[in-house]
Design an enzyme around this catalytic site. Structure first.
Site, short mmCIF file in Angstrom:
data_model
loop_
_atom_site.label_atom_id
_atom_site.label_comp_id
_atom_site.label_asym_id
_atom_site.label_seq_id
_atom_site.Cartn_x
_atom_site.Cartn_y
_atom_site.Cartn_z
CG ASP A 1 -1.94 1.06 1.26
OD1 ASP A 1 -2.78 1.04 0.34
OD2 ASP A 1 -1.94 1.91 2.17
CD GLU B 1 16.06 -14.26 4.12
OE1 GLU B 1 15.27 -14.76 4.97
OE2 GLU B 1 16.69 -13.21 4.31
C1 NOJ Z 1 -4.52 2.92 -1.00
C2 NOJ Z 1 -5.66 2.01 -0.68
O1 NOJ Z 1 -5.98 1.27 -1.83
C3 NOJ Z 1 -6.80 2.89 -0.20
O2 NOJ Z 1 -7.99 2.17 -0.07
C4 NOJ Z 1 -6.39 3.53 1.09
O3 NOJ Z 1 -7.38 4.45 1.49
C5 NOJ Z 1 -5.06 4.28 0.95
N1 NOJ Z 1 -4.08 3.54 0.22
C6 NOJ Z 1 -4.48 4.59 2.30
O4 NOJ Z 1 -4.00 3.41 2.89
#
Ligand code: NOJ
Length: 544
Positions: free
Chosen positions: A210, A259
């Site tokens: 993310d 790994e």
């Molecule tokens: C991207 C994620 O896909 C989204 O749903 C989220 O709100 C933001 N990152 C923050 O984590």
């Protein structure tokens, strides 16, 4: 059993499960891991290679789980670590790989480190693991810099000192409940290496990272200047995104992934100003894939599609990473609705548009995507042709960006409405206890049950396409497409093994010399003396 083919991910079709909205086993109206596990045979039969699960970790759910309080625990709303283990085990037995989300840019404000940082007050060593700063202005009443949150408003929130007086500010690129980690601090880097190992030891096949581009901030947290920062995102260089320092992190992560046996992978949710900058994330010693957001943002238009396909492939070639293709995810209006509306409206829509048109284009766009070299991502429910739910009542909404932007933006709940499995029953088979977002009644007819066996349905189109992609490995392989001349508005290209794909993106039928035997099409092809007539908004796969 899982096939241990090397490089399985290079042409994999990866299905995104949004656990809240997939299947609810315990009848509380919220999807859960046991629900996902019960539906794995459906995914196997659909023909995907892997499942990516959005976060199911312990979280107060301020951003639907992208605010993690404990990275090694499953939120009770979704189940337990034992349920996650069982899910991974069953998936592997069915030959499906499992990718989980990792959220390293920020934690929840209920994470133990952050809670202690607040409780212990200024001087707490735990504050160094986040970005705490004194405010500007005479008494620190102004944010430390001019950065804006992606969800709207300032990217800083002021804290109260333990004695109740106004204190320092902390940085949050997203909601205030999502404080950003300070990745310069070695404890942060160590913690995430340990979290990766924890889930790898549970058997996961990889991670979706993310905000992969956000971890490192420019030294000194400099002001950006000017207004409308959000418009710059993704196409200009920003002091909180795509800093060179992120690559050191991913090199250390790659060493960990390597790994482990059997090709464990990581896919970056990264926004970079150019395709070349994006390619840096997938150099051979970094991550394996990066989402292709420029492709997702491209409208159903031959010229624009050809351009983005070419530039995506060209950017990946020098680093040897596969391109990826994606039409929908949990953050954007579903493509059946985007394509039902006119071009140029972006990816957060509130209008249903012309549903029939949107669905025809969605079918055609799917066959185009699945004929491109590389890996494709399918978002749950797109195989049912689900539209976005554009008329959710405001009181049902849960997306924090909706509230932060005072209702101006942030319509992500519309693509998060729970999946209809059956024609009847409470929440159309999603679960026995209703559904956390209301489902439109017409979804009965879009349910898995209603579409199964109907040759004209979206579901059977996906099943057919994915089966053919498995039979013809040449379809996802390679790193280029061979374009052939075609009338305006038509994409026509050859892939491996004499495979040809033609996409008519125009609103008119188009006739082309028949390139071979049609093996799959998103609408019925007619033949005449000039060749094959493709209806408006149709894609055809041919075997030459
Ligand atoms: C991207 C994620 O896909 C989204 O749903 C989220 O709100 C933001 N990152 C923050 O984590």
């Amino acid at each position: 059993m899982t096939q241990h083919s090397a490089d399985w991910w290079r042409d994999a079709v990866i299905y995104q499960v949004y656990p809240r909205s997939f299947a609810d086993a315990n009848g509380d109206g919220m999807g859960d891991l046991e629900g996902v596990r019960s539906r794995l045979p459906y995914l196997r039969e659909l023909g995907v290679d892997a499942v990516w699960l959005s976060p199911f970790y312990a979280s107060p759910q301020a951003d639907a789980g992208y605010d993690v309080a404990d990275y090694r625990a499953v939120d009770p709303m979704f189940g337990t670590v034992e349920h996650a283990d069982a899910l991974i085990r069953d998936a592997h037995e069915l030959g499906l790989r499992v990718i989980v989300d990792v959220v390293p840019n920020h934690s929840s404000d209920r994470h133990e480190w952050f809670e202690r940082a607040i409780k212990e007050g200024p001087g707490s060593a735990l504050r160094d693991r986040y970005h705490f700063r004194t405010g500007r202005g005479e008494s620190g009443e102004l944010p430390p810099n001019d950065w804006e949150s992606i969800f709207g408003g300032p990217a800083w929130t002021r804290t109260d000192n333990p004695d109740g007086s106004p204190g320092d500010w902390y940085l949050h690129l997203f909601a205030p409940e999502q404080p950003d980690f300070n990745w310069e601090h070695p404890a942060v880097a160590d913690e995430f290496r340990s979290i990766l190992r924890f889930w790898l030891d549970q058997g996961v096949d990889g991670f979706r990272v993310d905000v992969a581009h956000g971890l490192v901030k420019a030294a000194g947290l400099p002001d950006i200047g000017g207004s409308d920062q959000l418009k710059l995102l993704g196409n200009a260089s920003m002091p909180f995104f795509d800093q060179d320092g992120v690559h050191l992190i991913y090199r250390s992560w790659r060493a960990i992934l390597d790994e482990y046996p059997d090709d464990r992978i990581a896919v970056a949710e990264a926004w970079a100003p150019t395709p070349e900058r994006l390619a840096l994330y997938v150099r051979p010693d970094e991550l394996h894939q990066a989402f292709n957001f420029p492709y997702l943002g491209t409208y159903w238009d031959a010229e624009a599609l050809r351009e983005v396909i070419d530039s995506s492939l060209a950017a990946m070639r020098p680093v040897g990473a596969p391109a990826t293709w994606v039409l929908s995810n949990h953050d954007v209006t579903r493509h059946a609705t985007r394509f039902a509306n006119p071009a140029g409206l972006g990816t957060q829509l509130r209008t249903p548009g012309d549903r029939g048109l949107g669905l025809r284009r969605a079918h055609a766009a799917t066959l185009l995507m699945l004929a491109l070299p590389g890996s494709a991502y399918v978002y749950q429910g797109e195989e049912l042709g689900l539209p976005d739910v554009t008329d959710l009542p405001d009181e049902a909404r849960q997306d924090p960006s909706f509230f932060r932007a005072a209702g101006q933006d942030g319509f992500r709940d519309g693509c998060r409405v729970p999946i209809p499995w059956t024609r009847d029953g409470s929440s159309y088979g999603f679960g026995s206890g209703g559904s956390w977002l209301p489902q439109p009644p017409e979804w009965a007819g879009l349910s898995v049950e209603a579409q199964t066996g109907d040759p004209g349905s979206t579901l059977e189109l996906y099943r057919g396409a994915l089966a053919l992609r498995r039979e013809h490995p040449g379809l996802g392989a390679g790193e280029s497409v061979e374009w052939r001349d075609a009338p305006e508005g038509v994409l026509h290209f050859v892939r491996g093994d004499g495979f040809v794909c033609t996409a008519n993106t125009t609103g008119q039928p188009v006739t082309i010399p028949t390139p071979g035997r049609a093996i799959l099409s998103s609408a019925t092809v007619h033949y005449n003396e000039q060749g094959a007539e493709l209806p408006a908004d149709t894609t055809v796969w041919w075997q030459a």
